[in-house]
Design a protein around this motif. Structure first.
Motif, mmCIF file in Angstrom:
data_model
loop_
_atom_site.group_PDB
_atom_site.id
_atom_site.type_symbol
_atom_site.label_atom_id
_atom_site.label_comp_id
_atom_site.label_asym_id
_atom_site.label_seq_id
_atom_site.Cartn_x
_atom_site.Cartn_y
_atom_site.Cartn_z
ATOM 1 N N ASP A 37 31.845 -4.052 20.087
ATOM 2 C CA ASP A 37 32.045 -3.075 21.150
ATOM 3 C C ASP A 37 33.105 -3.514 22.155
ATOM 4 O OD1 ASP A 37 30.258 -1.298 20.054
ATOM 5 O OD2 ASP A 37 28.616 -1.795 21.405
ATOM 6 N N GLN B 237 31.248 8.819 15.073
ATOM 7 C CA GLN B 237 32.230 7.761 14.916
ATOM 8 C C GLN B 237 31.724 6.503 15.599
ATOM 9 O OE1 GLN B 237 35.856 9.418 16.495
ATOM 10 N NE2 GLN B 237 36.553 9.890 14.436
ATOM 11 N N LYS C 122 35.958 -1.832 19.050
ATOM 12 C CA LYS C 122 35.646 -0.405 19.231
ATOM 13 C C LYS C 122 36.739 0.299 20.014
ATOM 14 C CE LYS C 122 32.513 1.158 22.312
ATOM 15 N NZ LYS C 122 32.961 2.325 22.997
ATOM 16 N N LYS C 123 37.065 1.516 19.561
ATOM 17 C CA LYS C 123 38.032 2.356 20.262
ATOM 18 C C LYS C 123 37.300 3.204 21.297
ATOM 19 C CE LYS C 123 40.948 2.443 16.230
ATOM 20 N NZ LYS C 123 41.184 3.129 14.993
ATOM 21 N N GLU C 124 38.042 3.721 22.273
ATOM 22 C CA GLU C 124 37.438 4.483 23.366
ATOM 23 C C GLU C 124 36.675 5.714 22.891
ATOM 24 O OE1 GLU C 124 39.825 5.405 26.740
ATOM 25 O OE2 GLU C 124 40.764 3.433 26.733
ATOM 26 N N ASN C 125 37.149 6.333 21.825
ATOM 27 C CA ASN C 125 36.518 7.563 21.342
ATOM 28 C C ASN C 125 35.299 7.300 20.453
ATOM 29 O OD1 ASN C 125 38.333 6.559 19.322
ATOM 30 N ND2 ASN C 125 38.098 8.489 18.231
ATOM 31 N N GLU C 126 34.997 6.041 20.157
ATOM 32 C CA GLU C 126 33.879 5.713 19.272
ATOM 33 C C GLU C 126 32.596 5.466 20.068
ATOM 34 O OE1 GLU C 126 36.094 3.648 15.501
ATOM 35 O OE2 GLU C 126 35.630 2.360 17.202
#
Length: 91
Positions: free
Chosen positions: A30, A2, A34-38
Motif C-alpha cells: 500500500d 482494483q 499501490k496507485k492512488e486509484n486502487e
C-alpha cells in the motif's frame, strides 16, 4: 475492484503470527506499490491446516481484508472432482 493481492503459502499449520507477517507485506504494498486509484491491498494466506477458532480470534481485530484457507497435499478422488465440476456448471 482494483487492488493488489498478496498471496502467502505456508507449509505448516496456521499460527497467529502469520497474520502479522502478511500485514507487513500489505502495508509495504500500500505504501510503495499501490496507485492512488486502487483500493487497499488484500491478503490471502494459504496454510496446510488451520483451527477455525484460532483464525477467528486472530482476525477479529485485523483492519486489513485478509482470508485464511487450507490446501490439500493430494487431489481428491476423481468422482468427487467430477461432482463438484458438475455442480458448478448446473448453477
Amino acid at each position: 475492484m482494483q487492488c493488489l493481492i498478496a498471496f502467502e503459502l505456508k507449509t505448516d499449520k496456521f499460527r497467529p503470527e502469520h497474520i502479522g507477517q502478511l500485514n507487513f507485506y500489505l502495508e509495504a504494498l500500500d505504501r510503495d506499490v499501490k496507485k492512488e486509484n486502487e483500493n487497499p491491498s488484500i491478503g490471502v494466506l494459504i496454510c496446510k491446516d488451520k483451527d477455525t477458532e484460532v483464525v477467528e480470534y486472530t482476525l477479529s481485530r485485523s483492519l486489513s481484508p485478509t482470508m485464511v484457507a487450507e490446501y490439500q497435499t493430494k487431489l481428491p478422488d476423481k468422482k468427487v472432482l467430477q461432482k463438484k465440476m458438475q455442480d458448478i456448471f448446473d448453477k
